[in-house]
Design an enzyme around this catalytic site. Structure first.
Site, PDB file in Angstrom:
ATOM      1  N   TYR A   1       6.027 -13.168 -15.014  1.00 56.32           N
ATOM      2  CA  TYR A   1       4.979 -12.249 -14.530  1.00 56.32           C
ATOM      3  C   TYR A   1       3.589 -12.682 -15.044  1.00 56.32           C
ATOM      4  CZ  TYR A   1       2.725  -7.673 -13.679  1.00 56.32           C
ATOM      5  OH  TYR A   1       1.895  -6.665 -13.264  1.00 56.32           O
TER       6      TYR A   1
ATOM      7  N   LYS B   1       0.307 -13.894 -12.935  1.00 54.08           N
ATOM      8  CA  LYS B   1      -0.964 -13.166 -13.007  1.00 54.08           C
ATOM      9  C   LYS B   1      -2.098 -14.049 -13.535  1.00 54.08           C
ATOM     10  CE  LYS B   1       0.569  -9.295 -11.315  1.00 54.08           C
ATOM     11  NZ  LYS B   1       0.114  -8.838  -9.993  1.00 54.08           N
TER      12      LYS B   1
ATOM     13  N   ALA C   1       2.648 -15.650 -16.031  1.00 54.98           N
ATOM     14  CA  ALA C   1       2.241 -16.905 -15.385  1.00 54.98           C
ATOM     15  C   ALA C   1       1.698 -16.628 -13.980  1.00 54.98           C
ATOM     16  CB  ALA C   1       3.424 -17.864 -15.322  1.00 54.98           C
TER      17      ALA C   1
ATOM     18  N   ALA D   1       0.798  -1.237   0.000  1.00 55.31           N
ATOM     19  CA  ALA D   1       0.000   0.000   0.000  1.00 55.31           C
ATOM     20  C   ALA D   1       0.829   1.284   0.000  1.00 55.31           C
ATOM     21  CB  ALA D   1      -0.945  -0.003   1.201  1.00 55.31           C
ATOM     22  N   SER D   2       2.137   1.177   0.137  1.00 54.05           N
ATOM     23  CA  SER D   2       2.939   2.400   0.312  1.00 54.05           C
ATOM     24  C   SER D   2       2.986   3.301  -0.902  1.00 54.05           C
ATOM     25  CB  SER D   2       4.375   2.041   0.675  1.00 54.05           C
ATOM     26  OG  SER D   2       4.419   1.575   1.970  1.00 54.05           O
TER      27      SER D   2
ATOM     28  N   SER E   1      -3.443  -8.857 -14.101  1.00 52.75           N
ATOM     29  CA  SER E   1      -2.918  -7.946 -15.133  1.00 52.75           C
ATOM     30  C   SER E   1      -3.462  -8.401 -16.480  1.00 52.75           C
ATOM     31  CB  SER E   1      -1.390  -8.024 -15.158  1.00 52.75           C
ATOM     32  OG  SER E   1      -0.884  -7.429 -16.333  1.00 52.75           O
TER      33      SER E   1
ATOM     34  N   ASN F   1      -2.618  -6.746  -3.525  1.00 54.37           N
ATOM     35  CA  ASN F   1      -2.085  -5.837  -4.551  1.00 54.37           C
ATOM     36  C   ASN F   1      -0.571  -5.967  -4.742  1.00 54.37           C
ATOM     37  OD1 ASN F   1      -1.977  -3.110  -6.105  1.00 54.37           O
ATOM     38  ND2 ASN F   1      -0.651  -2.791  -4.332  1.00 54.37           N
TER      39      ASN F   1
ATOM     40  N   ILE G   1      -0.609   1.092 -16.402  1.00 58.46           N
ATOM     41  CA  ILE G   1      -0.952   2.102 -15.385  1.00 58.46           C
ATOM     42  C   ILE G   1       0.338   2.833 -14.993  1.00 58.46           C
ATOM     43  CG2 ILE G   1      -2.069   2.496 -13.139  1.00 58.46           C
ATOM     44  CD1 ILE G   1      -3.910   1.111 -15.253  1.00 58.46           C
TER      45      ILE G   1
HETATM   46  P1  NAD Z   1       4.638  -0.544  -7.518  1.00 56.50           P
HETATM   47  O1  NAD Z   1       5.933  -1.248  -7.751  1.00 56.50           O
HETATM   48  O2  NAD Z   1       4.566   0.921  -7.740  1.00 56.50           O
HETATM   49  O3  NAD Z   1       4.109  -0.854  -6.050  1.00 56.50           O
HETATM   50  C1  NAD Z   1       4.087  -2.167  -5.523  1.00 56.50           C
HETATM   51  C2  NAD Z   1       4.161  -2.098  -4.010  1.00 56.50           C
HETATM   52  O4  NAD Z   1       4.193  -3.450  -3.520  1.00 56.50           O
HETATM   53  C3  NAD Z   1       5.458  -1.421  -3.516  1.00 56.50           C
HETATM   54  O5  NAD Z   1       5.159  -0.499  -2.487  1.00 56.50           O
HETATM   55  C4  NAD Z   1       6.297  -2.588  -3.021  1.00 56.50           C
HETATM   56  O6  NAD Z   1       7.212  -2.251  -1.986  1.00 56.50           O
HETATM   57  C5  NAD Z   1       5.205  -3.551  -2.532  1.00 56.50           C
HETATM   58  N1  NAD Z   1       5.677  -4.929  -2.408  1.00 56.50           N
HETATM   59  C6  NAD Z   1       6.501  -5.591  -3.260  1.00 56.50           C
HETATM   60  N2  NAD Z   1       6.738  -6.820  -2.789  1.00 56.50           N
HETATM   61  C7  NAD Z   1       6.048  -6.937  -1.620  1.00 56.50           C
HETATM   62  C8  NAD Z   1       5.898  -7.969  -0.666  1.00 56.50           C
HETATM   63  N3  NAD Z   1       6.509  -9.154  -0.806  1.00 56.50           N
HETATM   64  N4  NAD Z   1       5.118  -7.751   0.416  1.00 56.50           N
HETATM   65  C9  NAD Z   1       4.492  -6.559   0.585  1.00 56.50           C
HETATM   66  N5  NAD Z   1       4.603  -5.540  -0.290  1.00 56.50           N
HETATM   67  C10 NAD Z   1       5.376  -5.727  -1.375  1.00 56.50           C
HETATM   68  O7  NAD Z   1       3.584  -1.340  -8.424  1.00 56.50           O
HETATM   69  P2  NAD Z   1       2.132  -0.906  -8.970  1.00 56.50           P
HETATM   70  O8  NAD Z   1       2.296  -0.491 -10.380  1.00 56.50           O
HETATM   71  O9  NAD Z   1       1.442  -0.018  -8.000  1.00 56.50           O
HETATM   72  O10 NAD Z   1       1.435  -2.339  -9.015  1.00 56.50           O
HETATM   73  C11 NAD Z   1       0.543  -2.808  -8.015  1.00 56.50           C
HETATM   74  C12 NAD Z   1      -0.047  -4.143  -8.480  1.00 56.50           C
HETATM   75  O11 NAD Z   1      -0.715  -3.950  -9.738  1.00 56.50           O
HETATM   76  C13 NAD Z   1       1.001  -5.222  -8.732  1.00 56.50           C
HETATM   77  O12 NAD Z   1       0.496  -6.478  -8.345  1.00 56.50           O
HETATM   78  C14 NAD Z   1       1.196  -5.171 -10.223  1.00 56.50           C
HETATM   79  O13 NAD Z   1       1.667  -6.399 -10.745  1.00 56.50           O
HETATM   80  C15 NAD Z   1      -0.214  -4.860 -10.691  1.00 56.50           C
HETATM   81  N6  NAD Z   1      -0.266  -4.264 -12.032  1.00 56.50           N
HETATM   82  C16 NAD Z   1       0.343  -3.073 -12.302  1.00 56.50           C
HETATM   83  C17 NAD Z   1       0.270  -2.565 -13.593  1.00 56.50           C
HETATM   84  C18 NAD Z   1       0.897  -1.254 -13.963  1.00 56.50           C
HETATM   85  O14 NAD Z   1       0.867  -0.925 -15.167  1.00 56.50           O
HETATM   86  N7  NAD Z   1       1.447  -0.490 -13.055  1.00 56.50           N
HETATM   87  C19 NAD Z   1      -0.419  -3.272 -14.581  1.00 56.50           C
HETATM   88  C20 NAD Z   1      -1.017  -4.466 -14.260  1.00 56.50           C
HETATM   89  C21 NAD Z   1      -0.947  -4.957 -12.979  1.00 56.50           C
END
Ligand code: NAD
Length: 248
Positions: free
Chosen positions: A156, A160, A158, A14-15, A143, A91, A189
């Site tokens: 990735y 998802k 696989a 969530a950070s 995703s 997430n 995103i």
């Molecule tokens: P991001 O990298 O900006 O944020 C991910 C967060 O997850 C970070 O704060 C990270 O420290 C935390 N994290 C990583 N490993 C962790 C763990 N083991 N335990 C707890 N926290 C952990 O990524 P985002 O773009 O915000 O993506 C969020 C989710 O959405 C992910 O699952 C990603 O695969 C999915 N997603 C993102 C996109 C995109 O285009 N950004 C597209 C499809 C899916």
């Protein structure tokens, strides 16, 4: 109308990025937030402060979603601190992209463990509480590449796709206890995750998207809000693409 008044939601990762946007949107709708991330760092502290100032309760926990025991400890602590777990948003996720030719076993294991095993860990950890409550909504972040695959992202994709199979199974397994489980498949995103890509890659991705732009984290968060709230009370076992028509 506030859609999550008095509810407690766990949001992993969530950070920042999409997780942070989900925490903010849920808090605006009255939810108390138990957020997790790997570290209780400045980002976590800032979010905690911001949400507590909005008048909801927010506590950020340092918890590794890929670690089974940490997830159990977290869920017990959240019940002690908040009293219930009404929604779980799985997430947290990472990428370690490479062509199969160059992908190492460590890259494969890391992505599958953080992205897929974490969903198992957290769902199992909250299951008992949601069963006792006889309600709950679980939202898993998949995703579009989990739906359609992508060259250079076999680990990735696989992970998802695995999330989608898990989501549909849990929806069938826990539906009779009023626990719903759905997945969101975001497209492109704009977050730190996609920030790793070069400008030319971002431009070419955007050109391929019918809406001609990347999505905002808030646009994913609002779909999560729908799925976590009673607005979607008869929606379970589904995957909602949030991708500007990239995947149709
Ligand atoms: P991001 O990298 O900006 O944020 C991910 C967060 O997850 C970070 O704060 C990270 O420290 C935390 N994290 C990583 N490993 C962790 C763990 N083991 N335990 C707890 N926290 C952990 O990524 P985002 O773009 O915000 O993506 C969020 C989710 O959405 C992910 O699952 C990603 O695969 C999915 N997603 C993102 C996109 C995109 O285009 N950004 C597209 C499809 C899916």
């Amino acid at each position: 109308m506030k859609l999550l008044e008095g509810k407690t939601a766990i949001v992993t990762g969530a950070s920042r990025g999409i997780g942070r946007a989900i925490a903010l949107v849920f808090a605006e709708h009255g939810a108390n937030i138990a957020g997790t991330d790997l570290k209780y760092d400045e980002n976590a502290k800032t979010l905690e402060k911001e949400l507590n100032e909005k008048g909801v309760k927010c506590k950020m926990y340092a918890s590794d979603a890929s670690n089974f025991e940490s997830c159990n400890e977290l869920a017990s602590q959240v019940v002690k601190d908040f009293g219930s777990i009404d929604a779980l948003i799985n997430n947290a996720g990472i990428t370690k992209d490479n062509l199969l030719m160059r992908m190492t076993e460590a890259d494969w294991d890391a992505v599958l463990t953080v992205n897929l095993k974490s969903v198992f860990n957290m769902t199992k950890a909250v299951q008992r509480t949601m069963l006792k409550q006889r309600h709950g909504s679980i939202v898993n972040m998949s995703s579009v590449v989990g739906v359609s695959g992508n060259a250079g992202q076999s680990n990735y994709s696989a992970s998802k796709s695995g999330i989608i199979g898990f989501t549909k199974s849990i929806a069938k397994e826990l539906g009779s206890r009023n626990i719903r489980c759905n997945a969101i498949a975001p497209g492109f995103i704009i977050t730190e995750m996609t920030g790793k890509l070069g400008e030319d890659v971002v431009k070419s991705w955007s050109e391929q998207i019918p809406l001609k732009r990347g999505g905002e984290p808030k646009e994913v968060a609002e779909t999560a809000l729908f799925l976590a709230s009673d607005l979607s009370s008869y929606v379970s076992g589904q995957v909602i693409n949030v991708c500007g028509a990239m995947n149709t």
